[in-house]
Design an enzyme around this catalytic site. Structure first.
Site, short mmCIF file in Angstrom:
data_model
loop_
_atom_site.label_atom_id
_atom_site.label_comp_id
_atom_site.label_asym_id
_atom_site.label_seq_id
_atom_site.Cartn_x
_atom_site.Cartn_y
_atom_site.Cartn_z
NE ARG A 53 -1.65 -2.19 2.88
CZ ARG A 53 -1.76 -3.47 2.55
NH1 ARG A 53 -2.79 -3.88 1.89
NH2 ARG A 53 -0.84 -4.35 2.89
CE LYS A 82 26.81 -4.60 -6.39
NZ LYS A 82 27.17 -3.61 -7.42
CG HIS A 131 3.67 4.02 8.68
ND1 HIS A 131 3.77 4.87 7.58
CD2 HIS A 131 3.28 2.83 8.18
CE1 HIS A 131 3.44 4.19 6.50
NE2 HIS A 131 3.13 2.95 6.83
C1 NCD Z 1 1.75 -1.12 8.23
C2 NCD Z 1 3.25 -0.95 8.42
O1 NCD Z 1 4.01 -1.19 7.49
O2 NCD Z 1 3.62 -0.55 9.52
N1 NCD Z 1 1.38 -1.33 6.90
C3 NCD Z 1 1.07 -0.23 6.13
O3 NCD Z 1 1.90 0.61 5.86
N2 NCD Z 1 -0.21 -0.10 5.73
C4 NCD Z 1 1.13 -2.08 9.16
C5 NCD Z 1 1.66 -3.49 9.22
O4 NCD Z 1 2.58 -3.86 8.50
O5 NCD Z 1 1.12 -4.24 10.03
#
Ligand code: NCD
Length: 300
Positions: A53, A82, A131
């Site tokens: 995503r 590498k 995130h």
């Molecule tokens: C999440 C992540 O990568 O932290 N995924 C995402 O970006 N939608 C959640 C997950 O991996 O569980």
């Protein structure tokens, strides 16, 4: 608004968030009107961890704005294999791109990278850290379905390693939200996240069982147990499958409960929830495009 880097949701004010969400709503209403905003600009995609995503929606967002992307490709096929350092990798790619989107297994990687380059760095996930762009699309989805003030939100699952949780919890402190955290004892929020929430004056409670709090919730944000971050597979097995919701359980919830999940899901949400009005997680994933378009538009 202009962002230099987007590293953590902790730095986002209510005004920053609303500016991106308002712009995302404008884009959603008339995507064609923004088709040349990024003409001639290139976004560098540097993903040191799997992604569907986040990477594809950044790619889509850049292209829908009339820009383009260059992709480092998988770790296996790049010079990282590498032994090239993160600092060297991003210093090279900044010469090709106008901004970098970085996902990395180490907490703090995006911050570190931002210290080596002059172009904006967007953190697309740093280990169990943050995130922030996921949070923007989570807030956008929440605002559309339940509003962002005077709501009760449950966040369930892997609160220890879940970076989407850490970012979302921080951002929600900008709004009038009661936050309930539901997890096994071993996966409670890390101390630093709890400390920050406390410092921000957040209204927070912790629970072992969803049933204790489900009827009060306007939003239930379910997360996957982050198997890849467990130092010991046995510890993962102890908690795997414990926090699962299905349509029958949700009969105890408010009729207008919004169920969200950053995806991918493993088995935390039974497929029978998909056909109910509670399910907002696919729409949430789709919202990644207008929200990331809005962010790129404001940054570049
Ligand atoms: C999440 C992540 O990568 O932290 N995924 C995402 O970006 N939608 C959640 C997950 O991996 O569980």
């Amino acid at each position: 608004m202009r962002h230099d880097h987007v590293i953590s949701a902790k730095g986002l004010s209510r005004g920053d968030i609303e500016a991106v969400l308002d712009r995302a709503a404008e884009i959603d209403a008339d995507p064609g009107a923004f088709g040349d905003r990024l003409a001639g600009r290139l976004l560098g995609l540097c993903f040191f961890e799997p992604s569907t995503r986040t990477k594809m929606s950044f790619d889509t967002a850049a292209k829908r704005l009339g820009g383009d992307t260059i992709d480092m490709g998988s770790v296996e096929s790049s010079s990282v294999k590498k032994g090239e350092s993160l600092a060297d990798t991003v210093r090279v790619i900044e010469g090709y791109a106008d901004a970098l989107v970085l996902r990395h297994p180490s907490e703090g990687a995006a911050k570190l990278a931002s210290e080596f380059v002059d172009v904006p760095v967007i953190n697309a996930g740093d280990g169990a850290g943050q995130h922030p762009t996921q949070t923007l699309l989570d807030l956008y989805t929440m605002r559309e379905s339940s509003g962002l003030d005077d709501i009760t939100v449950g966040i369930m699952g892997d609160l220890k390693y879940g970076r989407t949780v850490h970012s979302l919890a921080a951002a929600l402190t900008n709004f009038d939200v009661q936050q309930h955290f539901i997890s096994p004892e071993s996966l409670r929020l890390p101390t630093n996240v709890r400390y920050d929430l406390h410092e921000a004056g957040a209204n927070v409670r912790e629970h072992r069982d969803l049933v204790d709090v489900l009827p009060a919730l306007d939003v239930l944000y379910v997360t996957r147990i982050q198997r890849e971050r467990f130092p010991d597979e046995n510890e993962y097995r102890k908690v795997a499958g414990e926090y699962r919701i299905d349509a029958e359980m949700l009969e105890a919830a408010k009729d207008d409960l919004t169920v969200m999940h950053p995806l991918p899901r493993v088995d935390e949400i039974a497929p029978d929830v998909d056909d109910t009005d509670y399910a907002h997680y696919f729409e949430q994933a789709h919202n990644g495009v207008p929200v990331r378009m809005a962010l790129l538009d404001s940054m570049l």
